[in-house]
Write a protein that holds these residues in place. Structure first.
Motif, PDB file in Angstrom:
ATOM      1  N   THR A   1       0.720  -0.903  -0.095  1.00 12.31           N
ATOM      2  CA  THR A   1      -0.198   0.025  -0.153  1.00 12.31           C
ATOM      3  C   THR A   1       1.114   1.350   0.244  1.00 12.31           C
ATOM      4  O   THR A   1      -0.012   1.951  -0.551  1.00 12.31           O
ATOM      5  CB  THR A   1      -0.812   0.437   1.127  1.00 12.31           C
ATOM      6  OG1 THR A   1      -0.125  -0.003   2.324  1.00 12.31           O
ATOM      7  CG2 THR A   1      -1.955  -1.499   1.733  1.00 12.31           C
ATOM      8  N   ASP A   2       2.019   1.482   0.203  1.00 12.69           N
ATOM      9  CA  ASP A   2       2.686   2.108   0.608  1.00 12.69           C
ATOM     10  C   ASP A   2       4.467   1.898   0.273  1.00 12.69           C
ATOM     11  O   ASP A   2       5.466   1.839   0.978  1.00 12.69           O
ATOM     12  CB  ASP A   2       2.541   3.063   1.967  1.00 12.69           C
ATOM     13  CG  ASP A   2       3.647   4.582   1.559  1.00 12.69           C
ATOM     14  OD1 ASP A   2       3.850   4.754   2.747  1.00 12.69           O
ATOM     15  OD2 ASP A   2       3.752   4.927   0.334  1.00 12.69           O
ATOM     16  N   ASN A   3       4.941   2.154  -1.520  1.00  9.71           N
ATOM     17  CA  ASN A   3       3.618   2.639  -2.256  1.00  9.71           C
ATOM     18  C   ASN A   3       3.634   2.372  -3.727  1.00  9.71           C
ATOM     19  O   ASN A   3       3.630   2.644  -4.517  1.00  9.71           O
ATOM     20  CB  ASN A   3       3.636   3.895  -2.789  1.00  9.71           C
ATOM     21  CG  ASN A   3       2.394   5.190  -3.636  1.00  9.71           C
ATOM     22  OD1 ASN A   3       2.165   4.106  -3.207  1.00  9.71           O
ATOM     23  ND2 ASN A   3       3.292   5.328  -4.243  1.00  9.71           N
ATOM     24  N   ALA A   4       3.906   0.816  -3.320  1.00  9.48           N
ATOM     25  CA  ALA A   4       3.426  -0.390  -4.489  1.00  9.48           C
ATOM     26  C   ALA A   4       1.985  -0.351  -5.241  1.00  9.48           C
ATOM     27  O   ALA A   4       1.869  -0.186  -6.601  1.00  9.48           O
ATOM     28  CB  ALA A   4       3.452  -2.265  -4.467  1.00  9.48           C
TER      29      ALA A   4
ATOM     30  N   GLY B   1      13.633   7.349  -2.333  1.00 10.52           N
ATOM     31  CA  GLY B   1      13.904   8.192  -1.318  1.00 10.52           C
ATOM     32  C   GLY B   1      12.761   9.241  -1.246  1.00 10.52           C
ATOM     33  O   GLY B   1      13.092   9.683   0.197  1.00 10.52           O
ATOM     34  N   GLU B   2      11.596   8.778  -1.356  1.00  6.98           N
ATOM     35  CA  GLU B   2       9.979   9.464  -0.531  1.00  6.98           C
ATOM     36  C   GLU B   2      10.369   9.800   0.813  1.00  6.98           C
ATOM     37  O   GLU B   2      10.115  10.359   1.223  1.00  6.98           O
ATOM     38  CB  GLU B   2       9.230   8.949  -1.496  1.00  6.98           C
ATOM     39  CG  GLU B   2       7.591  10.050  -1.348  1.00  6.98           C
ATOM     40  CD  GLU B   2       7.047   9.380   0.626  1.00  6.98           C
ATOM     41  OE1 GLU B   2       6.352  10.785   0.804  1.00  6.98           O
ATOM     42  OE2 GLU B   2       7.526   8.742   0.856  1.00  6.98           O
ATOM     43  N   GLU B   3      10.293   8.221   0.819  1.00  7.89           N
ATOM     44  CA  GLU B   3      10.243   8.023   2.823  1.00  7.89           C
ATOM     45  C   GLU B   3      11.486   8.974   3.749  1.00  7.89           C
ATOM     46  O   GLU B   3      11.410   9.121   4.920  1.00  7.89           O
ATOM     47  CB  GLU B   3      10.598   6.419   2.439  1.00  7.89           C
ATOM     48  CG  GLU B   3       9.142   5.663   2.556  1.00  7.89           C
ATOM     49  CD  GLU B   3       7.719   5.801   3.113  1.00  7.89           C
ATOM     50  OE1 GLU B   3       7.417   4.958   2.137  1.00  7.89           O
ATOM     51  OE2 GLU B   3       7.998   6.997   3.837  1.00  7.89           O
ATOM     52  N   GLN B   4      12.380   8.927   2.626  1.00  6.41           N
ATOM     53  CA  GLN B   4      13.706   9.007   3.680  1.00  6.41           C
ATOM     54  C   GLN B   4      13.816  11.110   3.171  1.00  6.41           C
ATOM     55  O   GLN B   4      14.517  11.912   3.937  1.00  6.41           O
ATOM     56  CB  GLN B   4      15.220   9.044   2.926  1.00  6.41           C
ATOM     57  CG  GLN B   4      15.206   7.911   4.062  1.00  6.41           C
ATOM     58  CD  GLN B   4      14.235   6.334   2.773  1.00  6.41           C
ATOM     59  OE1 GLN B   4      14.361   6.500   1.272  1.00  6.41           O
ATOM     60  NE2 GLN B   4      14.380   5.777   3.415  1.00  6.41           N
TER      61      GLN B   4
ATOM     62  N   LEU C   1      -0.477   9.694  -6.712  1.00  2.87           N
ATOM     63  CA  LEU C   1      -0.982   8.455  -6.689  1.00  2.87           C
ATOM     64  C   LEU C   1      -0.072   8.101  -5.188  1.00  2.87           C
ATOM     65  O   LEU C   1       1.504   7.893  -5.409  1.00  2.87           O
ATOM     66  CB  LEU C   1      -0.929   7.739  -7.503  1.00  2.87           C
ATOM     67  CG  LEU C   1      -2.407   6.933  -6.678  1.00  2.87           C
ATOM     68  CD1 LEU C   1      -3.615   7.820  -6.704  1.00  2.87           C
ATOM     69  CD2 LEU C   1      -2.858   5.621  -7.658  1.00  2.87           C
ATOM     70  N   ASP C   2      -0.423   8.787  -3.920  1.00  4.50           N
ATOM     71  CA  ASP C   2      -0.118   7.582  -2.240  1.00  4.50           C
ATOM     72  C   ASP C   2      -0.260   7.944  -1.996  1.00  4.50           C
ATOM     73  O   ASP C   2       0.205   8.817  -0.897  1.00  4.50           O
ATOM     74  CB  ASP C   2       1.793   8.568  -2.678  1.00  4.50           C
ATOM     75  CG  ASP C   2       2.555   8.144  -1.201  1.00  4.50           C
ATOM     76  OD1 ASP C   2       3.074   9.051  -0.957  1.00  4.50           O
ATOM     77  OD2 ASP C   2       2.280   6.366  -0.769  1.00  4.50           O
ATOM     78  N   ASN C   3      -0.809   7.270  -1.551  1.00  3.51           N
ATOM     79  CA  ASN C   3      -2.203   7.053   0.084  1.00  3.51           C
ATOM     80  C   ASN C   3      -2.994   6.309  -0.383  1.00  3.51           C
ATOM     81  O   ASN C   3      -4.551   5.862   0.621  1.00  3.51           O
ATOM     82  CB  ASN C   3      -3.627   8.431  -0.314  1.00  3.51           C
ATOM     83  CG  ASN C   3      -3.523   9.098   1.438  1.00  3.51           C
ATOM     84  OD1 ASN C   3      -2.373   8.422   1.731  1.00  3.51           O
ATOM     85  ND2 ASN C   3      -4.150  10.584   0.853  1.00  3.51           N
TER      86      ASN C   3
ATOM     87  N   ASP D   1      -7.334   0.416   5.239  1.00  3.46           N
ATOM     88  CA  ASP D   1      -6.815   0.687   7.177  1.00  3.46           C
ATOM     89  C   ASP D   1      -4.950   0.535   6.480  1.00  3.46           C
ATOM     90  O   ASP D   1      -4.587  -0.427   7.519  1.00  3.46           O
ATOM     91  CB  ASP D   1      -6.547  -1.414   7.158  1.00  3.46           C
ATOM     92  CG  ASP D   1      -6.274  -1.960   6.373  1.00  3.46           C
ATOM     93  OD1 ASP D   1      -6.520  -3.494   6.149  1.00  3.46           O
ATOM     94  OD2 ASP D   1      -5.440  -1.901   5.046  1.00  3.46           O
ATOM     95  N   TYR D   2      -5.015   1.800   6.319  1.00  9.63           N
ATOM     96  CA  TYR D   2      -3.573   2.557   5.888  1.00  9.63           C
ATOM     97  C   TYR D   2      -3.316   3.364   6.931  1.00  9.63           C
ATOM     98  O   TYR D   2      -2.258   2.129   7.290  1.00  9.63           O
ATOM     99  CB  TYR D   2      -3.638   3.758   4.694  1.00  9.63           C
ATOM    100  CG  TYR D   2      -2.348   4.006   4.325  1.00  9.63           C
ATOM    101  CD1 TYR D   2      -2.100   5.305   3.688  1.00  9.63           C
ATOM    102  CD2 TYR D   2      -1.567   2.522   4.089  1.00  9.63           C
ATOM    103  CE1 TYR D   2      -1.138   5.810   3.521  1.00  9.63           C
ATOM    104  CE2 TYR D   2      -0.547   3.549   3.546  1.00  9.63           C
ATOM    105  CZ  TYR D   2      -0.214   4.728   3.102  1.00  9.63           C
ATOM    106  OH  TYR D   2       1.242   5.519   2.228  1.00  9.63           O
ATOM    107  N   ASP D   3      -4.125   3.212   7.851  1.00 11.01           N
ATOM    108  CA  ASP D   3      -3.487   4.182   8.815  1.00 11.01           C
ATOM    109  C   ASP D   3      -2.907   3.205  10.724  1.00 11.01           C
ATOM    110  O   ASP D   3      -2.253   3.085  11.047  1.00 11.01           O
ATOM    111  CB  ASP D   3      -3.965   5.251   9.644  1.00 11.01           C
ATOM    112  CG  ASP D   3      -3.940   5.786  10.610  1.00 11.01           C
ATOM    113  OD1 ASP D   3      -3.789   6.118  11.600  1.00 11.01           O
ATOM    114  OD2 ASP D   3      -2.424   5.664  10.644  1.00 11.01           O
TER     115      ASP D   3
HETATM  116 ZN   LIG Z   1       4.072   7.272   0.140  1.00 13.34          ZN
END
Ligand SMILES: [Zn+2]
Length: 542
Positions: A324-327, A358-361, A414-416, A480-482
């Motif tokens: 889900t984050d983020n394939a 590197g989006e997560e960083q 798209l990233d949620n 149920d992302y969060d």
């Molecule tokens: Zn993400």
């Protein structure tokens, strides 16, 4: 003055704008929508792409060999579908991968423990046994009391996370009412980081660094955190570690809330707890292709020098398979261009794909690409002792425009999570609202209806918005992302419903097509003012 600063007026003259007052005034190519929906809903390949990226290629931590494999595969797949594609190297830092983790309680009873090392954590060099200690280290003054007492111990330093009975379902979809709440704009609403929250965040970050240094000095066997969540779900990221000058940390593990609670309760009741920790990790040398962006294109025709872009970050954290984050976002973006090719749609403007690293960083991939290709500000100078993370530093100085800037129309991100598209954030750009309403209308039957004036942040569209270009993120069903998947070991294929991914791919394909076909480039907001004082950041999460 070379290509430095181009006055806004000259820019405005360069960019033909077509702004409908009402959605009804925006031309929508419904014939193309029919073909897009047919391909997306009857011959979808999105699940295959998702399974490849998750089940087979696995977690894609930036800088790691598995990230590089995923980037190379995505490039090859996009070429197979008829796009031109390339890997654009990005400077990031050293890589890391998890080779083995096994943690057991040995006393007072034997139990396998669901623990994950944080990314960039060192290993234990084989299985090692040690006594568990609950040392509540929450502020600097707490450290002295434990000095010289923690060598070879497994140290738990914070209170167990609270686990409450789950009285409502993990997964949620927007109802009409809750979607209206998202759309409703409350001026003066709270942003993401007020100066006070920024200071609190930095204070915690500084203490965590001090604590890590203290535990290294103490030669602990391992440092264990309890994870938020429940049902053995472990939410785990990193405390830095990829940059050359990042300080060393001890073996750092995160344990599910229930198992963490059990150990703390035993220790509070003075019952000795012995653990065996066996963690094997590998640090891999800096490899710009292991943090490369994947850039691909469907070349345009009569307006091929103008660009419409779709994107999602390819990198993920390491405990699950980054589904889900983020394939999910990557699979939907790739599927969108596959759909356009398969439907034989040849765009007027070039449609470009960006799969970012590197989006997560801190948006490394999109920041590198935007500043290389579109516009950049001078990098904020590192003030001595300034440990503000790059993504939090305020850009300084004027914008320097690159040749492509004037011809760039729009970027959709798209990233949620894995939920279907329910609408879009306009980033407070009123001129795009009627356009988006018109483009969503042919998908209202799938639940895509909402256009909000709100801004959202925390992911790669802010890189475009930050240099004054139209960059947007979609509203997606939360599912149920969060509660379950966001950066956890439960971030796996099963958490991306098939129909949701099909729908998101179709909406993305249609948005790219309509933007590529319309007369004018997408309307832009005035250039962001050069920041003088820290301001609130929009809400949203990375
Ligand atoms: Zn993400």
């Amino acid at each position: 003055m070379s290509r430095a600063v181009l006055p806004a007026i000259a820019l405005a003259a360069l960019v033909p704008l077509a702004v409908p007052a009402r959605a009804a005034d925006e031309k929508v190519d419904l014939a193309a929508v029919t073909r897009i929906r047919d391909e997306a809903f009857n011959r979808s390949k999105a699940q295959e792409t998702l399974s490849k990226l998750t089940d087979e290629l696995g977690p894609r931590l930036t800088g790691s060999p598995s990230y590089r494999r995923a980037a190379e595969w995505a490039k090859g797949q996009l070429e197979e579908w008829g796009l031109t594609a390339r890997l654009v190297p990005v400077t990031f830092g050293r890589g890391w991968q998890l080779d083995h983790v096994a943690v057991h309680m040995l006393r007072p009873g034997v139990a396998p423990l669901e623990a994950y090392p944080k990314a960039w954590s060192p290993g234990t060099d084989g299985p090692r046994r040690g006594e568990a200690v609950f040392a509540k280290l929450e502020k600097e003054e707490d450290l002295d009391a434990w000095k010289g007492k923690l060598a070879g111990k497994v140290v738990l330093t914070s209170e167990p996370p609270e686990v409450r009975p789950r009285e409502k379902a993990d997964a949620e979809r927007y109802t009409k009412e809750t979607l209206d709440d998202v759309v409703r704009f409350e001026p003066g609403g709270r942003g993401r980081f007020s100066p006070a929250e920024r200071e609190k965040f930095m204070k915690q970050r500084r203490f965590r660094r001090k604590l890590a240094a203290f535990l290294v000095e103490e030669k602990v066997l391992a440092w264990v955190d309890g994870s938020r969540g429940d049902d053995g779900t472990v939410f785990v990221q990193a405390d830095g570690g990829w940059r050359k000058d990042d300080p060393p940390v001890p073996v750092t593990l995160v344990l599910g809330a229930e198992q963490y609670g059990r150990i703390v309760r035993l220790l509070e009741r003075k019952v000795p707890v012995e653990l065996e920790v066996d963690v094997k990790t590998t640090f891999t040398p800096e490899d710009p292709l292991a943090s490369a962006d994947v850039i691909a294109e469907i070349p345009g025709t009569d307006r091929k020098d103008e660009v419409v872009m779709l994107g999602a970050h390819l990198d993920s954290w390491h405990a699950g398979t980054g589904a889900t984050d983020n394939a999910a976002g990557c699979a939907a973006v790739m599927e969108a261009v596959r759909i356009l090719k398969a439907a034989g749609l040849r765009p007027r403007r070039t449609i470009r794909v960006g799969l970012w690293s590197g989006e997560e960083q801190g948006f490394y991939g999109s920041r590198a690409w935007v500043s290389e290709t579109l516009a950049s500000r001078p990098e904020p100078k590192e003030k001595p002792g300034d440990d503000t993370p790059p993504w939090m530093r305020r850009p300084t100085g004027p914008l320097f425009f690159k040749p492509e800037y004037a011809k760039f129309s729009v970027y959709f991100n798209l990233d949620n999570g894995g939920g279907k598209i329910r609408g879009i954030y306009t980033q407070e750009n009123a001129e795009v609202a009627p356009i988006f309403q018109a483009w969503l209308a042919p998908f209202a039957d799938t639940g895509a209806t909402a256009v909000t004036m709100k801004r959202t942040g925390g992911t790669d569209h802010v890189t475009f918005d930050g240099v004054g270009l139209p960059g947007f993120q979609f509203i997606q069903d939360e599912l149920d992302y969060d509660t379950r998947t966001h950066h956890s070991n439960m971030d796996v294929y099963e958490r991306v419903p098939k129909g949701d991914l099909m729908q998101a791919s179709a909406v993305l394909a249609a948005f790219a097509w309509q933007a590529a076909q319309r007369d004018g480039l997408m309307p832009r907001k005035p250039l962001p003012p050069e920041p003088k004082t820290p301001e609130r950041e929009p809400a949203g999460r990375p």
